[in-house]
Design a protein around this motif. Structure first.
Motif, PDB file in Angstrom:
ATOM      1  N   GLU A   1      18.342  22.793 -19.911  1.00 24.10           N
ATOM      2  CA  GLU A   1      19.258  21.783 -19.393  1.00 24.10           C
ATOM      3  C   GLU A   1      19.811  20.893 -20.497  1.00 24.10           C
ATOM      4  O   GLU A   1      20.989  20.559 -20.498  1.00 24.10           O
ATOM      5  N   LEU A   2      18.946  20.491 -21.418  1.00 20.62           N
ATOM      6  CA  LEU A   2      19.442  19.648 -22.505  1.00 20.62           C
ATOM      7  C   LEU A   2      20.420  20.427 -23.369  1.00 20.62           C
ATOM      8  O   LEU A   2      21.427  19.890 -23.825  1.00 20.62           O
TER       9      LEU A   2
ATOM     10  N   TYR B   1      18.398  15.963  -8.700  1.00 24.69           N
ATOM     11  CA  TYR B   1      17.651  16.894  -9.544  1.00 24.69           C
ATOM     12  C   TYR B   1      18.624  17.791 -10.312  1.00 24.69           C
ATOM     13  O   TYR B   1      18.315  18.960 -10.559  1.00 24.69           O
ATOM     14  N   GLY B   2      19.805  17.274 -10.648  1.00 26.35           N
ATOM     15  CA  GLY B   2      20.843  18.102 -11.258  1.00 26.35           C
ATOM     16  C   GLY B   2      21.119  17.706 -12.698  1.00 26.35           C
ATOM     17  O   GLY B   2      20.291  17.096 -13.376  1.00 26.35           O
ATOM     18  N   MET B   3      22.302  18.041 -13.176  1.00 19.66           N
ATOM     19  CA  MET B   3      22.626  17.882 -14.590  1.00 19.66           C
ATOM     20  C   MET B   3      23.034  16.463 -14.978  1.00 19.66           C
ATOM     21  O   MET B   3      23.155  16.157 -16.169  1.00 19.66           O
TER      22      MET B   3
ATOM     23  N   LEU C   1      36.974  31.604 -12.780  1.00 23.13           N
ATOM     24  CA  LEU C   1      36.746  31.341 -14.201  1.00 23.13           C
ATOM     25  C   LEU C   1      37.653  32.123 -15.144  1.00 23.13           C
ATOM     26  O   LEU C   1      37.460  32.085 -16.360  1.00 23.13           O
ATOM     27  N   ASP C   2      38.661  32.808 -14.621  1.00 18.74           N
ATOM     28  CA  ASP C   2      39.549  33.610 -15.470  1.00 18.74           C
ATOM     29  C   ASP C   2      40.162  32.785 -16.606  1.00 18.74           C
ATOM     30  O   ASP C   2      40.719  31.716 -16.363  1.00 18.74           O
ATOM     31  N   GLY C   3      40.054  33.313 -17.813  1.00 17.05           N
ATOM     32  CA  GLY C   3      40.692  32.675 -18.954  1.00 17.05           C
ATOM     33  C   GLY C   3      39.936  31.485 -19.520  1.00 17.05           C
ATOM     34  O   GLY C   3      40.407  30.839 -20.456  1.00 17.05           O
ATOM     35  N   LYS C   4      38.775  31.185 -18.954  1.00 20.29           N
ATOM     36  CA  LYS C   4      37.995  30.039 -19.444  1.00 20.29           C
ATOM     37  C   LYS C   4      36.840  30.522 -20.327  1.00 20.29           C
ATOM     38  O   LYS C   4      36.345  31.633 -20.159  1.00 20.29           O
ATOM     39  N   GLU C   5      36.418  29.649 -21.235  1.00 19.78           N
ATOM     40  CA  GLU C   5      35.179  29.917 -21.960  1.00 19.78           C
ATOM     41  C   GLU C   5      34.014  29.662 -20.995  1.00 19.78           C
ATOM     42  O   GLU C   5      33.965  28.616 -20.348  1.00 19.78           O
ATOM     43  N   VAL C   6      33.122  30.624 -20.890  1.00 23.68           N
ATOM     44  CA  VAL C   6      31.998  30.490 -19.961  1.00 23.68           C
ATOM     45  C   VAL C   6      30.691  30.558 -20.748  1.00 23.68           C
ATOM     46  O   VAL C   6      30.481  31.490 -21.528  1.00 23.68           O
ATOM     47  N   ILE C   7      29.852  29.563 -20.579  1.00 24.54           N
ATOM     48  CA  ILE C   7      28.574  29.525 -21.294  1.00 24.54           C
ATOM     49  C   ILE C   7      27.444  29.518 -20.282  1.00 24.54           C
ATOM     50  O   ILE C   7      27.289  28.571 -19.506  1.00 24.54           O
ATOM     51  N   LYS C   8      26.677  30.611 -20.270  1.00 25.33           N
ATOM     52  CA  LYS C   8      25.546  30.715 -19.344  1.00 25.33           C
ATOM     53  C   LYS C   8      24.270  30.303 -20.059  1.00 25.33           C
ATOM     54  O   LYS C   8      24.022  30.723 -21.185  1.00 25.33           O
ATOM     55  N   LYS C   9      23.484  29.514 -19.377  1.00 25.68           N
ATOM     56  CA  LYS C   9      22.225  29.079 -19.966  1.00 25.68           C
ATOM     57  C   LYS C   9      21.079  29.419 -19.022  1.00 25.68           C
ATOM     58  O   LYS C   9      21.287  29.593 -17.817  1.00 25.68           O
ATOM     59  N   ALA C  10      19.864  29.470 -19.570  1.00 22.22           N
ATOM     60  CA  ALA C  10      18.694  29.720 -18.734  1.00 22.22           C
ATOM     61  C   ALA C  10      18.337  28.443 -17.982  1.00 22.22           C
ATOM     62  O   ALA C  10      18.766  27.344 -18.326  1.00 22.22           O
ATOM     63  N   MET C  11      17.538  28.628 -16.933  1.00 24.41           N
ATOM     64  CA  MET C  11      17.133  27.531 -16.062  1.00 24.41           C
ATOM     65  C   MET C  11      16.586  26.324 -16.816  1.00 24.41           C
ATOM     66  O   MET C  11      16.891  25.182 -16.486  1.00 24.41           O
ATOM     67  N   THR C  12      15.767  26.571 -17.831  1.00 30.18           N
ATOM     68  CA  THR C  12      15.066  25.450 -18.470  1.00 30.18           C
ATOM     69  C   THR C  12      15.873  24.820 -19.612  1.00 30.18           C
ATOM     70  O   THR C  12      15.432  23.853 -20.209  1.00 30.18           O
TER      71      THR C  12
END
Lengths: 333, 333
Positions: free
Chosen positions: A70-71, A98-100, A57-68
């Motif tokens: 999804e929307l 059961y994914g995104m 992921l070097d140099g990328k914008e990374v957005i972490k979200k919580a499990m719930t």
């Protein structure tokens, strides 16, 4: 899902890539999944999944979200794609199981997106938890199987219970997803109770935690002891069918269906009479001939074969056709 | 399945690698699948699968077998492994899903093999046909699903028919493997007839041929027209559940289960009353409270919820426990 042939605007076209990581170890990433992450400007995912590919992921914008959330993940992806960014929405396993993929299309459709718009969408399939867990325990999925999530966050319990009952009765190998969580502890007990209505208490069960990850743990148990097994959020439970066995620490479902109901075997012990590459004597044509030649009523046949009476009656109402036996046949995935 | 810690012989140890190729295109090979083929002295598989990886086979012994010679493939692999060779047994999709893993362990066990012997066995999971077909058509597998093979070469028809009926009733998304062949043409018609006992004739169906290969073809139809669809040996058929829809050429099964049976929704229209990250009001605990608080008999409740009466009675025979609602929860693959 391709870009339009004649783009009408000059701004760069955004793209949403739904990436299935497989179990998470880089060895099981597909070439396309790896390339999609490399191509992405922004990578969005549940924190645990982000960690699995952190070194990509070097140099990328990374957005972490919580499990719930999804929307929220799907909405963020759409916002970035509208700015012309390439976004990788990552899921463990298969993004479609059961994914995104589901939540993402729901958000896209609500926003008026169509496949002809200037945001391209690509789904990159991967091995789902049932595939990877099966590979670790032996060969449990060589016959018909199903996946049921025990999570009642979005599904009413009667729907889940009805499915458990149906597949326990019809002797599927079953993979239970989301079997338990901090709050949801009783669902697995209820699943066990429903299965025991139809299945032998000694039915083999594999409990696989964190497959192909550092904390991987595999345990075998039985249906009888399932409720006592160490099951959590990162666990997949595989319940065998009536032919599944455990030998030398491997869980195997035989491919040939040595059925426990004598009536279905037909000419018992006449395996030598079966022809390689041909339907069983108890296959569809043999079975049609047997019921057409029988003196029994549809009700009696329904009981004998454990099938609905109206189905038997419908089949019997039609003349028996004899099929051409000269064409070659085979089994493929 | 690892090599013994203290090898007793000095001959090189053989190895059998069961390699799932995924759909076949190199883009969807996992790193481990590619490395396993590179590592192999001998590659064995059905001719079509060998062709998919032909450019990776330079300098290797290649053994092509016919579709029905699965046990022969496993026996050849064992013979080579006994000579100290590394053998890749390749399958399209996932080697564990209707693939070579089952026949291989059957042959190994009959030959007296154990995981402690000096032949190592490794299964390399891949995306199965249901995963890859789903990725091509949209998001059909976001809810519970199952795989059923319509081949009656090794499975009696009553077993197959019973499974079709059970999952049609319980509203699974269903992937049909081996739906049709040169000789087996009626199985798909029977599957349609059984599904129509329970499902709306307008239920969406996707027919996917040669996914991710040059001759790929995707068509959408309905359950009503399934028997007329162009289905063959290299086709996978995906039948939606009661919520699945087709929009803009994409097949979507919504994740949240907007159930058609009003009774399961509980507080109808009260979606605002549901809490994110919590079980539905019609989830297990809500449902337990509802049936414990009901005046109805188990027989009436069984009819209302379409569940077995003895299951309802067993649940009602136990006191209602109130669970801790303070622990956080979530859904994961």
């Amino acid at each position: 899902m391709n870009q339009p042939a004649t783009p009408e605007v000059s701004t760069p076209h955004g793209k949403i890539m739904l990436v299935g990581l497989g179990p998470g170890s880089h060895d099981y990433l597909t070439a396309r999944a790896r390339a999609a992450i490399a191509e992405a400007d922004t990578v969005i995912g549940y924190a645990t999944y982000i960690r699995l590919v952190a070194d990509l992921l070097d140099g990328k914008e990374v957005i972490k979200k919580a499990m719930t959330e999804e929307l929220d993940r799907a909405i963020e992806a759409l916002e970035r794609a509208r700015q012309g960014k390439k976004v990788a929405l990552i899921s463990s396993g298969d993004a479609g199981v059961y994914g995104m993929a589901g939540p993402t299309f729901e958000v896209l459709f609500q926003a008026g997106w169509t496949p002809e718009s200037d945001i391209q969408v690509e789904i990159i399939p991967g091995a789902s938890a049932l595939n990877t867990c099966a590979a670790l325990v032996g060969a449990p999925l060589t016959h018909d199987f199903c996946a049921i999530s025990l999570s009642d966050l979005l599904t009413p319990w009667p729907t889940i219970a009805r499915r458990l009952d149906a597949v326990a009765y019809a002797d599927f190998v079953v993979a239970l997803y989301n079997p338990k969580s901090g709050r949801r502890t009783r669902q697995i007990q209820e699943a066990q109770r429903i299965f025991l209505r139809h299945r032998n208490p000694q039915t083999p069960v594999a409990v696989v935690k964190s497959a192909y990850r550092p904390k991987q743990r595999i345990t075998f148990t039985t249906l009888q002891n399932l409720a006592d097994a160490d099951v959590g959020m990162l666990t997949t439970v595989l319940i065998g069918n009536s032919n599944t066995y455990i030998k030398h620490g491997l869980m195997i479902t035989p491919r040939g269906y040595a059925n426990k109901y004598d009536v279905e075997i037909g000419r018992s012990g006449a395996r030598d009479g079966e022809k390689a590459g041909h339907s069983l004597s108890t296959g569809l044509n043999g079975w049609l001939a047997a019921i057409h030649g029988s003196d029994k009523t549809p009700a009696e046949l329904a009981k004998q074969y454990r099938l609905p009476e109206d189905y038997i009656a419908a089949v019997l109402s039609e003349p028996l056709e004899v099929e051409d036996e000269t064409v070659s046949d085979g089994v493929a995935e």
